[in-house]
Write a protein that holds these residues in place. Structure first.
Motif, PDB file in Angstrom:
ATOM      1  N   ASP A 135      38.149 -40.787 -24.378  1.00  0.00           N
ATOM      2  CA  ASP A 135      38.259 -42.224 -24.607  1.00  0.00           C
ATOM      3  C   ASP A 135      37.971 -42.562 -26.067  1.00  0.00           C
ATOM      4  OD1 ASP A 135      38.997 -42.892 -22.007  1.00  0.00           O
ATOM      5  OD2 ASP A 135      36.935 -43.209 -21.354  1.00  0.00           O
ATOM      6  N   ALA A 136      36.974 -41.906 -26.641  1.00  0.00           N
ATOM      7  CA  ALA A 136      36.651 -42.132 -28.058  1.00  0.00           C
ATOM      8  C   ALA A 136      37.787 -41.641 -28.953  1.00  0.00           C
ATOM      9  CB  ALA A 136      35.342 -41.441 -28.427  1.00  0.00           C
ATOM     10  N   LEU A 137      38.390 -40.508 -28.585  1.00  0.00           N
ATOM     11  CA  LEU A 137      39.524 -40.003 -29.362  1.00  0.00           C
ATOM     12  C   LEU A 137      40.711 -40.960 -29.270  1.00  0.00           C
ATOM     13  CD1 LEU A 137      39.469 -36.168 -28.545  1.00  0.00           C
ATOM     14  CD2 LEU A 137      38.554 -37.345 -30.562  1.00  0.00           C
ATOM     15  N   LEU A 138      40.914 -41.523 -28.075  1.00  0.00           N
ATOM     16  CA  LEU A 138      42.012 -42.480 -27.898  1.00  0.00           C
ATOM     17  C   LEU A 138      41.767 -43.721 -28.752  1.00  0.00           C
ATOM     18  CD1 LEU A 138      44.651 -43.143 -26.426  1.00  0.00           C
ATOM     19  CD2 LEU A 138      43.269 -44.153 -24.610  1.00  0.00           C
ATOM     20  N   LYS A 139      40.547 -44.200 -28.762  1.00  0.00           N
ATOM     21  CA  LYS A 139      40.201 -45.366 -29.583  1.00  0.00           C
ATOM     22  C   LYS A 139      40.440 -45.066 -31.061  1.00  0.00           C
ATOM     23  CE  LYS A 139      36.477 -48.545 -30.656  1.00  0.00           C
ATOM     24  NZ  LYS A 139      35.103 -48.930 -30.471  1.00  0.00           N
ATOM     25  N   GLN A 140      40.069 -43.872 -31.488  1.00  0.00           N
ATOM     26  CA  GLN A 140      40.283 -43.471 -32.875  1.00  0.00           C
ATOM     27  C   GLN A 140      41.777 -43.408 -33.196  1.00  0.00           C
ATOM     28  OE1 GLN A 140      38.113 -39.925 -33.955  1.00  0.00           O
ATOM     29  NE2 GLN A 140      39.081 -39.794 -35.941  1.00  0.00           N
ATOM     30  N   ALA A 141      42.571 -42.897 -32.258  1.00  0.00           N
ATOM     31  CA  ALA A 141      44.024 -42.826 -32.465  1.00  0.00           C
ATOM     32  C   ALA A 141      44.620 -44.228 -32.590  1.00  0.00           C
ATOM     33  CB  ALA A 141      44.686 -42.064 -31.315  1.00  0.00           C
ATOM     34  N   VAL A 142      44.160 -45.164 -31.754  1.00  0.00           N
ATOM     35  CA  VAL A 142      44.648 -46.539 -31.823  1.00  0.00           C
ATOM     36  C   VAL A 142      44.287 -47.152 -33.179  1.00  0.00           C
ATOM     37  CG1 VAL A 142      44.358 -48.870 -30.882  1.00  0.00           C
ATOM     38  CG2 VAL A 142      44.667 -46.933 -29.333  1.00  0.00           C
ATOM     39  N   GLU A 143      43.074 -46.929 -33.651  1.00  0.00           N
ATOM     40  CA  GLU A 143      42.657 -47.452 -34.950  1.00  0.00           C
ATOM     41  C   GLU A 143      43.527 -46.889 -36.080  1.00  0.00           C
ATOM     42  OE1 GLU A 143      38.463 -46.674 -35.338  1.00  0.00           O
ATOM     43  OE2 GLU A 143      37.989 -48.013 -33.661  1.00  0.00           O
ATOM     44  N   THR A 144      43.848 -45.606 -35.982  1.00  0.00           N
ATOM     45  CA  THR A 144      44.713 -44.978 -36.978  1.00  0.00           C
ATOM     46  C   THR A 144      46.073 -45.670 -37.017  1.00  0.00           C
ATOM     47  OG1 THR A 144      43.606 -42.844 -36.752  1.00  0.00           O
ATOM     48  CG2 THR A 144      45.866 -42.808 -37.623  1.00  0.00           C
ATOM     49  N   VAL A 145      46.631 -45.922 -35.842  1.00  0.00           N
ATOM     50  CA  VAL A 145      47.948 -46.569 -35.763  1.00  0.00           C
ATOM     51  C   VAL A 145      47.858 -48.025 -36.223  1.00  0.00           C
ATOM     52  CG1 VAL A 145      49.860 -47.194 -34.235  1.00  0.00           C
ATOM     53  CG2 VAL A 145      48.728 -44.979 -33.978  1.00  0.00           C
ATOM     54  N   MET A 146      46.788 -48.709 -35.860  1.00  0.00           N
ATOM     55  CA  MET A 146      46.622 -50.100 -36.309  1.00  0.00           C
ATOM     56  C   MET A 146      46.629 -50.176 -37.837  1.00  0.00           C
ATOM     57  SD  MET A 146      46.538 -52.388 -33.931  1.00  0.00           S
ATOM     58  CE  MET A 146      45.838 -53.759 -34.841  1.00  0.00           C
ATOM     59  N   ASN A 147      46.008 -49.201 -38.472  1.00  0.00           N
ATOM     60  CA  ASN A 147      45.990 -49.172 -39.936  1.00  0.00           C
ATOM     61  C   ASN A 147      47.381 -48.939 -40.520  1.00  0.00           C
ATOM     62  OD1 ASN A 147      43.228 -49.646 -40.119  1.00  0.00           O
ATOM     63  ND2 ASN A 147      42.726 -47.476 -40.055  1.00  0.00           N
ATOM     64  N   ARG A 148      48.246 -48.317 -39.741  1.00  0.00           N
ATOM     65  CA  ARG A 148      49.608 -48.030 -40.198  1.00  0.00           C
ATOM     66  C   ARG A 148      50.628 -49.040 -39.670  1.00  0.00           C
ATOM     67  NH1 ARG A 148      51.501 -42.936 -38.135  1.00  0.00           N
ATOM     68  NH2 ARG A 148      53.274 -43.398 -39.457  1.00  0.00           N
ATOM     69  N   LEU A 149      50.177 -50.016 -38.898  1.00  0.00           N
ATOM     70  CA  LEU A 149      51.090 -50.966 -38.251  1.00  0.00           C
ATOM     71  C   LEU A 149      52.062 -51.628 -39.219  1.00  0.00           C
ATOM     72  CD1 LEU A 149      52.100 -52.469 -35.749  1.00  0.00           C
ATOM     73  CD2 LEU A 149      50.182 -54.038 -36.000  1.00  0.00           C
ATOM     74  N   PRO A 150      51.624 -52.163 -40.360  1.00  0.00           N
ATOM     75  CA  PRO A 150      52.595 -52.787 -41.266  1.00  0.00           C
ATOM     76  C   PRO A 150      53.690 -51.813 -41.723  1.00  0.00           C
ATOM     77  CG  PRO A 150      50.359 -53.398 -41.882  1.00  0.00           C
ATOM     78  CD  PRO A 150      50.243 -52.320 -40.839  1.00  0.00           C
ATOM     79  N   GLU A 151      53.302 -50.591 -42.024  1.00  0.00           N
ATOM     80  CA  GLU A 151      54.272 -49.574 -42.458  1.00  0.00           C
ATOM     81  C   GLU A 151      55.248 -49.228 -41.330  1.00  0.00           C
ATOM     82  OE1 GLU A 151      54.081 -44.802 -42.266  1.00  0.00           O
ATOM     83  OE2 GLU A 151      52.273 -45.814 -42.982  1.00  0.00           O
ATOM     84  N   ILE A 152      54.725 -49.043 -40.128  1.00  0.00           N
ATOM     85  CA  ILE A 152      55.571 -48.694 -38.977  1.00  0.00           C
ATOM     86  C   ILE A 152      56.518 -49.853 -38.666  1.00  0.00           C
ATOM     87  CG2 ILE A 152      55.562 -48.177 -36.500  1.00  0.00           C
ATOM     88  CD1 ILE A 152      52.835 -46.728 -37.001  1.00  0.00           C
ATOM     89  N   GLU A 153      55.993 -51.069 -38.681  1.00  0.00           N
ATOM     90  CA  GLU A 153      56.828 -52.246 -38.401  1.00  0.00           C
ATOM     91  C   GLU A 153      57.941 -52.372 -39.433  1.00  0.00           C
ATOM     92  OE1 GLU A 153      56.361 -56.930 -37.267  1.00  0.00           O
ATOM     93  OE2 GLU A 153      54.793 -56.024 -38.484  1.00  0.00           O
ATOM     94  N   ALA A 154      57.636 -52.206 -40.702  1.00  0.00           N
ATOM     95  CA  ALA A 154      58.647 -52.313 -41.754  1.00  0.00           C
ATOM     96  C   ALA A 154      59.747 -51.262 -41.559  1.00  0.00           C
ATOM     97  CB  ALA A 154      58.002 -52.165 -43.131  1.00  0.00           C
ATOM     98  N   ARG A 155      59.334 -50.032 -41.231  1.00  0.00           N
ATOM     99  CA  ARG A 155      60.308 -48.958 -41.033  1.00  0.00           C
ATOM    100  C   ARG A 155      61.213 -49.255 -39.827  1.00  0.00           C
ATOM    101  NH1 ARG A 155      59.508 -44.909 -37.724  1.00  0.00           N
ATOM    102  NH2 ARG A 155      57.242 -45.004 -37.893  1.00  0.00           N
ATOM    103  N   VAL A 156      60.616 -49.688 -38.727  1.00  0.00           N
ATOM    104  CA  VAL A 156      61.386 -49.973 -37.497  1.00  0.00           C
ATOM    105  C   VAL A 156      62.355 -51.119 -37.738  1.00  0.00           C
ATOM    106  CG1 VAL A 156      61.209 -50.853 -35.141  1.00  0.00           C
ATOM    107  CG2 VAL A 156      59.695 -49.010 -35.902  1.00  0.00           C
ATOM    108  N   LEU A 157      61.867 -52.194 -38.328  1.00  0.00           N
ATOM    109  CA  LEU A 157      62.733 -53.364 -38.542  1.00  0.00           C
ATOM    110  C   LEU A 157      63.848 -53.067 -39.529  1.00  0.00           C
ATOM    111  CD1 LEU A 157      60.106 -56.249 -38.513  1.00  0.00           C
ATOM    112  CD2 LEU A 157      61.528 -55.398 -36.626  1.00  0.00           C
ATOM    113  N   ALA A 158      63.567 -52.262 -40.546  1.00  0.00           N
ATOM    114  CA  ALA A 158      64.612 -51.863 -41.506  1.00  0.00           C
ATOM    115  C   ALA A 158      65.671 -51.023 -40.795  1.00  0.00           C
ATOM    116  CB  ALA A 158      64.003 -51.085 -42.661  1.00  0.00           C
ATOM    117  N   GLY A 159      65.255 -50.209 -39.840  1.00  0.00           N
ATOM    118  CA  GLY A 159      66.203 -49.379 -39.089  1.00  0.00           C
ATOM    119  C   GLY A 159      67.083 -50.178 -38.157  1.00  0.00           C
ATOM    120  N   LEU A 160      66.643 -51.374 -37.787  1.00  0.00           N
ATOM    121  CA  LEU A 160      67.437 -52.229 -36.895  1.00  0.00           C
ATOM    122  C   LEU A 160      68.359 -53.172 -37.668  1.00  0.00           C
ATOM    123  CD1 LEU A 160      64.741 -53.199 -34.253  1.00  0.00           C
ATOM    124  CD2 LEU A 160      66.609 -51.568 -33.965  1.00  0.00           C
ATOM    125  N   ALA A 161      68.140 -53.270 -38.960  1.00  0.00           N
ATOM    126  CA  ALA A 161      68.921 -54.234 -39.761  1.00  0.00           C
ATOM    127  C   ALA A 161      70.344 -53.766 -39.967  1.00  0.00           C
ATOM    128  CB  ALA A 161      68.243 -54.427 -41.114  1.00  0.00           C
TER     129      ALA A 161
END
Length: 108
Positions: free
Chosen positions: A82-108
């Motif tokens: 559970d702690a590892l999962l929480k850490q993984a979520v935090e890692t992704v949250m920190n990358r959310l703007p980058e991931i969102e930009a990449r995904v949205l650019a791929g849909l354009a």
């Protein structure tokens, strides 16, 4: 003879549960359904990758079946999943703007 075995992780590690969490995080009304779906898929993939990076080598999160797969006879200490999962979520949250930009650019 099988070379891998698996361990059930429960609902908290299922695709549905993880997807619901990401939809709740990004649901601000600014994205279309297509954009939301693509972004959630990318966030799930990133979360699985981040979680697996915290696991011992040859251990994999099978999110579609909510299982942890590992070599038969492996006795690696995993710690608090559970702690590892929480850490993984935090890692992704920190990358959310980058991931969102990449995904949205791929849909354009």
């Amino acid at each position: 003879m099988p070379t891998t075995t698996s361990y059930s992780l429960g609902y908290k590690f299922s695709r549905d549960y993880v997807a619901d969490g990401w939809y709740n995080t990004i649901n601000n009304g600014e994205l279309t359904s297509e954009q939301e779906s693509a972004l959630v898929d990318a966030l799930i993939d990133a979360e699985v990758d981040a979680f697996e990076a915290l696991l011992p080598e040859s251990h994999y999160w099978l999110i579609d079946t909510s299982e942890l797969q590992y070599p038969v006879g492996d006795a690696a200490v995993l710690g608090d999943l559970d702690a590892l999962l929480k850490q993984a979520v935090e890692t992704v949250m920190n990358r959310l703007p980058e991931i969102e930009a990449r995904v949205l650019a791929g849909l354009a």
